[in-house]
Motif scaffolding. Structure first.
Motif, PDB file in Angstrom:
ATOM      1  N   HIS A  93      11.822  -4.540  -4.198  1.00  0.00           N
ATOM      2  CA  HIS A  93      11.619  -3.407  -3.296  1.00  0.00           C
ATOM      3  C   HIS A  93      10.702  -3.744  -2.116  1.00  0.00           C
ATOM      4  O   HIS A  93      11.063  -3.522  -0.972  1.00  0.00           O
ATOM      5  N   SER A 141       7.408   9.633   1.130  1.00  0.00           N
ATOM      6  CA  SER A 141       6.858   8.273   1.112  1.00  0.00           C
ATOM      7  C   SER A 141       6.928   7.665  -0.281  1.00  0.00           C
ATOM      8  O   SER A 141       6.635   6.497  -0.465  1.00  0.00           O
ATOM      9  N   ASN A 142       7.335   8.472  -1.274  1.00  0.00           N
ATOM     10  CA  ASN A 142       7.391   7.930  -2.622  1.00  0.00           C
ATOM     11  C   ASN A 142       8.784   7.488  -3.040  1.00  0.00           C
ATOM     12  O   ASN A 142       9.002   7.115  -4.178  1.00  0.00           O
ATOM     13  N   TYR A 185       5.146  10.040 -13.950  1.00  0.00           N
ATOM     14  CA  TYR A 185       4.291  10.444 -12.837  1.00  0.00           C
ATOM     15  C   TYR A 185       5.135  11.099 -11.739  1.00  0.00           C
ATOM     16  O   TYR A 185       6.189  10.595 -11.361  1.00  0.00           O
ATOM     17  N   LEU A 220      -2.828   2.644 -12.566  1.00  0.00           N
ATOM     18  CA  LEU A 220      -2.253   2.292 -11.256  1.00  0.00           C
ATOM     19  C   LEU A 220      -3.250   2.613 -10.152  1.00  0.00           C
ATOM     20  O   LEU A 220      -2.908   3.171  -9.120  1.00  0.00           O
ATOM     21  N   ARG A 277       3.654   2.509  -6.056  1.00  0.00           N
ATOM     22  CA  ARG A 277       3.002   3.076  -7.231  1.00  0.00           C
ATOM     23  C   ARG A 277       4.019   3.871  -8.060  1.00  0.00           C
ATOM     24  O   ARG A 277       4.076   3.757  -9.285  1.00  0.00           O
ATOM     25  N   THR A 278       4.839   4.660  -7.357  1.00  0.00           N
ATOM     26  CA  THR A 278       5.793   5.500  -8.069  1.00  0.00           C
ATOM     27  C   THR A 278       6.796   4.659  -8.860  1.00  0.00           C
ATOM     28  O   THR A 278       7.098   4.961 -10.007  1.00  0.00           O
ATOM     29  N   LEU A 279       7.285   3.578  -8.251  1.00  0.00           N
ATOM     30  CA  LEU A 279       8.240   2.732  -8.964  1.00  0.00           C
ATOM     31  C   LEU A 279       7.577   2.081 -10.175  1.00  0.00           C
ATOM     32  O   LEU A 279       8.185   1.959 -11.237  1.00  0.00           O
ATOM     33  N   ARG A 280       6.323   1.684 -10.018  1.00  0.00           N
ATOM     34  CA  ARG A 280       5.637   1.085 -11.164  1.00  0.00           C
ATOM     35  C   ARG A 280       5.408   2.142 -12.235  1.00  0.00           C
ATOM     36  O   ARG A 280       5.492   1.860 -13.427  1.00  0.00           O
ATOM     37  N   ALA A 281       5.121   3.377 -11.794  1.00  0.00           N
ATOM     38  CA  ALA A 281       4.901   4.447 -12.766  1.00  0.00           C
ATOM     39  C   ALA A 281       6.166   4.740 -13.556  1.00  0.00           C
ATOM     40  O   ALA A 281       6.109   5.309 -14.634  1.00  0.00           O
ATOM     41  N   ARG A 282       7.306   4.335 -13.016  1.00  0.00           N
ATOM     42  CA  ARG A 282       8.563   4.560 -13.746  1.00  0.00           C
ATOM     43  C   ARG A 282       8.845   3.453 -14.745  1.00  0.00           C
ATOM     44  O   ARG A 282       9.879   3.438 -15.383  1.00  0.00           O
ATOM     45  N   ARG A 319       4.470   2.947 -19.184  1.00  0.00           N
ATOM     46  CA  ARG A 319       4.789   3.708 -17.980  1.00  0.00           C
ATOM     47  C   ARG A 319       6.279   4.052 -17.933  1.00  0.00           C
ATOM     48  O   ARG A 319       7.120   3.240 -18.299  1.00  0.00           O
ATOM     49  N   GLY A 320       6.561   5.236 -17.451  1.00  0.00           N
ATOM     50  CA  GLY A 320       7.955   5.617 -17.293  1.00  0.00           C
ATOM     51  C   GLY A 320       8.529   6.171 -18.576  1.00  0.00           C
ATOM     52  O   GLY A 320       9.015   7.288 -18.617  1.00  0.00           O
ATOM     53  N   ASP A 360      11.797   4.725  -2.037  1.00  0.00           N
ATOM     54  CA  ASP A 360      11.999   3.488  -1.287  1.00  0.00           C
ATOM     55  C   ASP A 360      13.149   3.702  -0.305  1.00  0.00           C
ATOM     56  O   ASP A 360      14.283   3.933  -0.713  1.00  0.00           O
ATOM     57  N   ASP A 364       3.237   4.359  -0.939  1.00  0.00           N
ATOM     58  CA  ASP A 364       3.243   5.206  -2.126  1.00  0.00           C
ATOM     59  C   ASP A 364       4.355   4.846  -3.100  1.00  0.00           C
ATOM     60  O   ASP A 364       4.175   4.904  -4.307  1.00  0.00           O
ATOM     61  N   TYR A 365       5.517   4.473  -2.560  1.00  0.00           N
ATOM     62  CA  TYR A 365       6.645   4.275  -3.470  1.00  0.00           C
ATOM     63  C   TYR A 365       6.423   3.103  -4.422  1.00  0.00           C
ATOM     64  O   TYR A 365       7.031   3.048  -5.483  1.00  0.00           O
ATOM     65  N   ASN A 402      11.596  -4.270   1.970  1.00  0.00           N
ATOM     66  CA  ASN A 402      11.044  -3.426   3.014  1.00  0.00           C
ATOM     67  C   ASN A 402      10.232  -4.220   4.023  1.00  0.00           C
ATOM     68  O   ASN A 402      10.158  -3.863   5.192  1.00  0.00           O
ATOM     69  N   ARG A 418       0.819  -1.212   0.000  1.00  0.00           N
ATOM     70  CA  ARG A 418       0.000   0.000   0.000  1.00  0.00           C
ATOM     71  C   ARG A 418       0.854   1.264   0.000  1.00  0.00           C
ATOM     72  O   ARG A 418       0.327   2.360  -0.119  1.00  0.00           O
ATOM     73  N   PHE A 460      16.765   1.831  -0.515  1.00  0.00           N
ATOM     74  CA  PHE A 460      17.755   1.952  -1.587  1.00  0.00           C
ATOM     75  C   PHE A 460      18.255   3.396  -1.687  1.00  0.00           C
ATOM     76  O   PHE A 460      17.549   4.333  -1.335  1.00  0.00           O
TER      77      PHE A 460
END
Lengths: 313, 605
Positions: free
Chosen positions: A229, B424-425, B417, B380, A213-218, B411-412, B427, A210-211, A233, A208, B430
């Motif tokens: 990832h 929080s966005n 995005y 997403l 979603r962001t990693l997938r968005a990349r 995506r990407g 990781d 946020d990161y 975690n 759940r 890393f």
């Protein structure tokens, strides 16, 4: 990083010292007249006194402890009161059996738990409910009952494995694997049940974040994000549970070794306990505490590797 | 097991918990099993056909039959009678362990949690010590000293189990200690004992009951284990000692081991399932905690429902961007599947277009569906969320129906995005550098050295003063503004055609907001990207956007070129949003002259 390791190492040594001190005091002061127990109820008082001075039990406890401690630091844990064997030899010769059992069970449990935990957390639905239910069962049924079931099914009825006996790994790896398969399964089931729950829970939380979603968005694929990832975690809490399970398995191994007649630490413990052979019991406590300290240290280092905040603070 | 304090009106909870368990399927069965086992053990003197210790040589290992219901053991004793009497000892032993653990754990937990201080330190430390060694090894060591008494062993095991309660109570108490109602009780002059009794014990009672069931199961298992090893008191029948006898004779009488094993397994499983059922019921009575944003049905929604989909559409201006059409969202619907099988719709019939080189503002208050729309374009949406209708045409392909594998390639590299909350966005596990390089290597297929070079250049480009140092840092080592710059660098790293920025400045300090907006504009112009800028802030819109779409309750209410919206807002909701910003800035009139309009707009809340 070095300070982190050093601090953990020091606290481990301190824990080892405290455990052995408490154990020594309780074992030697709590047992009443030890010499009388050894020589038996029919012996005369003179014989008891002689035994007592022979074993050094007539001296103040603190002096006895100091002597034990200074010798223990050089690796000398004394001799058995009953068969005169060196405690260090007796314990160390059996240690490898127990460690290979417990380590095998933990490694297998960790691998299986990750697969099942990810499966349940990602798929949810009926998969998740099934995993939860089986998990509760595996957790609830005592490991030695599972071992008894395995023995009667696979060893006595199907005769796939020998019920008892042990072949050292150094003699024949195949022989070793055949003799430890059932014990390791019996040990690992409860462990898997506990670790899966933890991995599932922390994965669901981590997914759940946020990161993710962001990693997938990349442009990273879902599986890549989960295994590289999210799992990393979620790994911290799971490792903590694994450490607790490892300690529990050292206890569980005592009974499992008895069922499969494996010449491990459990065997010598049960024998020494029955006789009241306190030097041997003390040796077992030292060995167990040392394993616990080492395992905790390894887990701490792994936590530091997983989580840079732990490592760098 | 659960450490979370349960905010329950506990007196009501206890009564209803028991009632609820009676209708909970596994809870009811578990209770029944435990009740029957307990009853059979208590009534053992009445039910048992034989004295459990009466041995007879001629009946050694007698088969099950009319004389012995379940057969006789290696000393010729009736297995059934022993099973019943053993229940008395095994259950009583487990209860002894539970009582000791409860008394020590709960008392110490209450004192340590409520008063803290040295008692807290010492007891937490002792807890760690007690849990350091495996219980079985400690019990065996103790057995060497105290002898074979089952009761003494169980007292010692109770001490070893006390951390289970200590931790639970401690966590609950420290959580409520500083709650207002506890403070109020203290202020109103209640003594500590009354406060603990009235306010704190009620909070920990439910979790302690659940934990008790678990602990009882563990105690029964470990006691059986000890007896199974043959280290128990041979004068009393226990399930564990019967197991031992059965295992020794497993070749001669294979069923002997079965009965005690069944009873132990049954009781342990029943106790665990009971604990789980109790936890289920308690969690359910706390109400479902639903994550994720939802549009609450409001009066406003009903009003817009009546108006249907009649969004106000402003005419294009001559100066409008006439670049190629990049994205065309038509009639988009987004819904969330509910546990009861229904779907709650949060976005209705949304239309949206973005041209290359155009910044399109998506404006509305929280819950208006603007973020949900943005997530659908990226495909997403959070779990349970899905696109319920419409199409998302991106360069001729409908993203709404693309396979996940194809979507991953979009995506990407094509659509990027920028999230709202910078920290929080990222990781935390890393380094910044590795998080920048990984997507570039996957999307562009470049080497590690190449990715590193590009990542460092990007960091410099987004205005990070020491790219090398930030590259090697972990997210917790940099500030929020820096983190947002890193995320922007990540978003543009594969030179996307469309950038979706979800409130990119909301979480930042006002001084940083303007800088980040400037950066976005520069990058947009340089890379000729189309941008969807999700925001609730018309100041940001005025600063950056070419066109605006205003959303309310999951619908588009007004759309058009930015000037048209500002000068000639038609929809009352749009006007209200505009008024809100004007009211806000009006008193700051004199300052307008002091800075450029852009900077000021950036700091408008």
């Amino acid at each position: 990083m070095y300070r982190f390791v050093l601090r953990r190492l020091l606290s481990g040594v301190l824990l080892l010292f405290v455990i052995t001190t408490v154990a020594y005091v309780l074992l030697y002061a709590g047992g009443g007249d030890i010499a009388r127990r050894i020589v038996g109820p029919t012996a005369t008082d003179a014989q008891v006194a002689m035994k007592s001075s022979q074993l050094g039990l007539d001296r103040p406890l603190l002096i006895q402890y100091w002597e034990w401690l200074t010798k223990a630091l050089t690796g000398d844990l004394g001799r058995s009161w009953f068969n005169g064997q060196l405690v260090s030899t007796g314990v160390s010769s059996r240690l490898s059996v127990t460690i290979s059992l417990v380590l095998g069970a933990v490694i297998i449990a960790a691998l299986i738990s990750v697969v099942i935990g990810v499966w349940a957390a990602v798929r949810r639905g009926w998969v998740d409910r099934l995993v939860q239910f089986v998990g509760v069962m595996g957790f609830a049924i005592p490991g030695f009952l599972i071992a008894l079931g395995l023995v009667s099914l696979f060893a006595l009825n199907l005769k796939w494995f020998k019920a008892t006996g042990y072949v050292p790994m150094t003699t024949s790896f195949g022989g070793w694997a055949a003799t430890v398969t059932l014990p390791i399964i019996a040990l690992s089931i409860g462990c898997i049940a506990a670790v899966v729950q933890q991995i599932r829970g922390s994965l669901i939380d981590a997914l759940r974040q946020d990161y993710v979603r962001t990693l997938r968005a990349r442009g990273l694929s879902f599986n890549r994000v989960v295994y590289k990832h999210v799992l990393r975690n979620a790994g911290g809490p799971a490792l903590a549970v694994l450490a607790v399970q490892f300690i529990g398995l050292l206890g569980g191994a005592v009974i499992i070794e008895q069922i499969f007649a494996l010449p491990g630490l459990g065997q010598i413990t049960v024998a020494a306990t029955g006789q009241g052979d306190i030097p041997v019991v003390m040796g077992v406590v030292v060995a167990t505490a040392a394993i616990v300290v080492i395992v905790n240290l390894i887990i701490d280092l792994a936590q530091g590797w997983l989580n840079p905040k732990v490592r760098l603070s | 097991m659960t450490g979370a304090p349960l905010p329950l009106p506990a007196s009501a909870a206890k009564v209803s918990l028991f009632r609820k368990l009676l209708i909970h399927p596994t809870g009811a069965v578990s209770l029944l099993v435990l009740f029957l086992v307990a009853l059979a053990s208590i009534l053992a003197p009445v039910l048992a056909p034989y004295d459990p210790n009466a041995s007879s040589l001629k009946d050694v290992l007698a088969k099950a039959g009319s004389e012995f219901l379940l057969g006789a053991d290696s000393a010729g004793r009736d297995v059934f009678s022993r099973l019943l009497f053993a229940g008395q000892f095994s259950l009583a032993g487990a209860l002894v362990a539970l009582t000791v653990a409860l008394v020590i754990g709960v008392t110490a937990g209450l004192i340590a949690g409520y008063h803290g201080g040295w008692f807290d330190t010492v007891s937490s430390w002792l807890t760690g010590l007690l849990m350091a060694l495996p219980g079985m090894v400690v019990l065996l060591a103790a057995r060497a000293v105290v002898g074979q008494s089952m009761w003494l062993s169980m007292v010692i095991f109770g001490v070893l189990l006390s951390p289970a309660f200590f931790r639970l109570v401690y966590a609950s108490v420290t959580a409520v200690r500083n709650e207002l109602y506890v403070d109020a009780a203290r202020v109103s002059g209640l003594g500590d004992v009354r406060i603990i009794g009235r306010h704190i014990l009620t909070v920990v009672r439910a979790p302690v009951i659940i934990q008790s069931a678990m602990v009882l199961g563990i105690a029964i298992a470990i006691q059986a284990g000890l007896e199974f090893l043959g280290l128990g008191d041979r004068t009393i029948p226990t399930w564990g000692s019967m197991l031992n006898d059965g295992f020794i004779n497993i070749f001669k009488a294979p069923t002997l081991v079965l009965w005690p094993a069944l009873v132990i397994g049954l009781v342990c499983v029943a106790l665990t399932l009971l604990a789980n059922a109790m936890r289920d019921e308690l969690e359910r009575s706390r109400g479902p905690v639903k994550k994720g944003r939802k549009a609450a049905p409001t009066g406003a929604e009903n009003a817009s429902e009546k108006r249907g989909n009649a969004a106000v559409v402003h005419a294009e201006e001559p100066s409008s961007n006439h670049g190629e059409l990049l994205l065309e969202v038509t009639d988009l619907g987004v819904g969330y599947d509910q546990p009861d099988g229904s779907t709650t719709d949060v976005v209705h019939h949304v239309n949206l277009t973005v041209r290359r080189g155009e910044v399109h503002g998506l404006v509305g208050e929280s819950g208006s569906g603007k973020t949900q729309t943005a997530f659908s374009i990226l495909r997403l949406l959070p779990q349970d969320g899905r696109i319920t209708g419409g199409s998302i045409l991106f360069e001729g392909r409908d993203l709404a129906h693309l396979s996940e594998k194809e979507m991953t390639k979009v995506r990407g590299k094509r659509i990027a995005y920028i999230p709202q909350e910078p920290m929080s966005n990222l990781d935390a596990a890393f380094t910044i550098g590795s998080q920048l390089m990984e997507p570039m290597r996957v999307c562009l297929g470049i080497s590690k050295t190449e990715a590193r070079k590009r990542a460092l250049a990007l960091l410099a480009k987004v205005g990070i003063p020491h790219p090398e140092r930030t590259f090697n840092s972990y997210p917790h080592q940099i500030s929020g503004g820096m983190a947002q710059r890193v995320l922007i660098a990540g978003a543009v790293s594969c030179e996307p055609d469309l950038l979706i920025a979800d409130e990119p400045t909301t979480a930042l300090d006002v001084t940083v907001q303007a800088e980040v907006l400037n950066l976005l504009r520069e990058l947009q112009e340089e890379l000729k990207m189309g941008v969807i800028l999700v925001t609730h802030n018309f100041g940001v819109v005025a600063d950056l956007c070419d066109r605006v779409t205003v959303m309310q309750s999951g619908r588009v209410v007004e759309t058009g070129p930015v000037r048209a919206i500002f000068n000639d807002a038609k929809h009352p909701y749009t006007r209200k949003l505009l008024e809100a910003i004007l009211e806000d800035t009006a008193p700051r009139g004199p300052l307008v002259t002091a800075g450029t309009p852009r900077e000021l707009n950036g700091v408008t809340p």
